[in-house]
Design an enzyme around this catalytic site. Structure first.
Site, mmCIF file in Angstrom:
data_model
loop_
_atom_site.group_PDB
_atom_site.id
_atom_site.type_symbol
_atom_site.label_atom_id
_atom_site.label_comp_id
_atom_site.label_asym_id
_atom_site.label_seq_id
_atom_site.Cartn_x
_atom_site.Cartn_y
_atom_site.Cartn_z
ATOM 1 N N CYS A 173 0.796 -1.229 0.000
ATOM 2 C CA CYS A 173 0.000 0.000 0.000
ATOM 3 C C CYS A 173 0.832 1.284 0.000
ATOM 4 C CB CYS A 173 -0.978 -0.048 1.178
ATOM 5 S SG CYS A 173 -2.423 0.984 0.923
ATOM 6 N N ARG B 207 -12.766 6.099 -1.025
ATOM 7 C CA ARG B 207 -11.577 5.247 -0.912
ATOM 8 C C ARG B 207 -11.876 3.883 -1.516
ATOM 9 N NH1 ARG B 207 -7.715 6.971 2.545
ATOM 10 N NH2 ARG B 207 -6.972 4.880 3.027
ATOM 11 N N HIS C 142 -3.543 -5.698 2.125
ATOM 12 C CA HIS C 142 -3.244 -5.956 3.532
ATOM 13 C C HIS C 142 -3.887 -7.312 3.826
ATOM 14 C CE1 HIS C 142 -2.291 -1.654 4.080
ATOM 15 N NE2 HIS C 142 -3.331 -1.422 3.318
HETATM 16 N N1 GLN Z 1 -1.730 6.812 2.111
HETATM 17 C C1 GLN Z 1 -2.081 5.895 1.146
HETATM 18 C C2 GLN Z 1 -3.464 5.971 0.557
HETATM 19 O O1 GLN Z 1 -4.459 6.258 1.232
HETATM 20 C C3 GLN Z 1 -1.782 4.498 1.628
HETATM 21 C C4 GLN Z 1 -2.833 3.898 2.522
HETATM 22 C C5 GLN Z 1 -2.359 2.625 3.165
HETATM 23 O O2 GLN Z 1 -1.185 2.312 3.162
HETATM 24 N N2 GLN Z 1 -3.264 1.876 3.721
HETATM 25 O O3 GLN Z 1 -3.540 5.745 -0.612
#
Ligand code: GLN
Length: 264
Positions: A99, A136, A211
């Site tokens: 990520c 998101r 993840h």
């Molecule tokens: N900051 C990044 C995003 O929101 C990574 C998020 C994360 O590693 N879970 O895209």
């Protein structure tokens, strides 16, 4: 196995980059080595480390982080440490980057708010967050690992196509340049929710939005990393003794069923 003395796992910024249980990847690698009597050392790679610390490691793990922590890391990861990390990846040291980590290994990351942050540029990709109001990419994700020879090796080992089950939660969208994707999305968003690609694979570095944590849910990737790291280090063919993964296999089957994914 008699030649193996130690596997040194470098863990990128443990306190800043471990969202959604990514530290589970380090624990999984550690346990799978210990169950096989392979001595393991975990080396934190952080603000206190110098280039020489980065140079010592045989395997690299980088987790996710939110934009704020990611910016702190990206500002710290400069000079000798940045060069050492790039050289490691270029030289074939295996790694798993989740990520936020792949975002900082790419050319740049544009956060939800604020200025573009330059990345290490070792992966030919860019990442952009469309802004605080954009939705998101959240949910369970299933994808098939595609790059050759990785996919072929894993398929041979598993006796079936290498299917990854994970969980994604990212605002940033990643777009690949010439680097190969890690896989093709079966369920979920993947890199950007548009092109059907998930992650990236470069030299022996696995970059992914998954993840889960990734490795306990997909132990075959953990074993590929351990085996590859030891082979690189000792320049000899390594065969890992098998472990009982029946519980993880049951969890995988339950998850595929819940997500209504039917593999042929
Ligand atoms: N900051 C990044 C995003 O929101 C990574 C998020 C994360 O590693 N879970 O895209």
């Amino acid at each position: 196995m008699s030649k193996i003395q130690e596997l040194r796992i470098g863990w990128l910024y443990p306190t800043l980059m471990s969202t959604y249980g990514d530290r589970g990847n380090v624990i999984c690698l550690q346990r799978r080595c210990q169950w096989r009597n392979i001595p393991v050392t975990i080396i934190p790679l952080n603000q206190q480390s110098d280039g020489a610390t980065f140079e010592q490691v045989d395997l690299i793990v980088g987790g996710g982080s939110q934009d704020r922590q990611q910016e702190i890391v990206m500002r710290d990861l400069q000079g000798a440490k940045a060069e050492a990390l790039k050289a490691k990846i270029e030289g074939g040291t295996p790694g798993v980057f989740t990520c936020g980590s792949p975002q900082l290994l790419g050319h740049y990351y544009e956060p939800a708010l604020g200025q573009r942050i330059e990345g290490l540029g070792v992966l030919d990709l860019i990442s952009k967050h469309p802004g605080p109001d954009a939705s998101r990419c959240i949910g369970n994700v299933v994808f098939e690992i595609t790059p050759s020879p990785l996919a072929k090796t894993l398929k041979k080992q598993l006796g079936k196509p290498p299917i990854v089950i994970g969980f994604e939660n990212h605002g940033g969208r990643t777009y690949l340049g010439q680097v190969e994707p890690l896989g093709k999305v079966i369920k979920g968003y993947g890199n950007n929710g548009e092109d059907g690609y998930e992650g990236a694979f470069y030299r022996q570095a696995i970059a992914t939005y998954s993840h889960g944590p990734l490795l306990p849910k997909n132990p075959f990737i953990a074993d590929w990393l351990i085996q590859t790291a030891l082979q690189e280090k000792y320049q000899t063919e390594i065969t890992l003794s098998p472990l009982d993964d029946s519980l993880s296999e049951k969890a995988r089957e339950a998850m595929l069923k819940r997500l209504d994914v039917h593999l042929v």
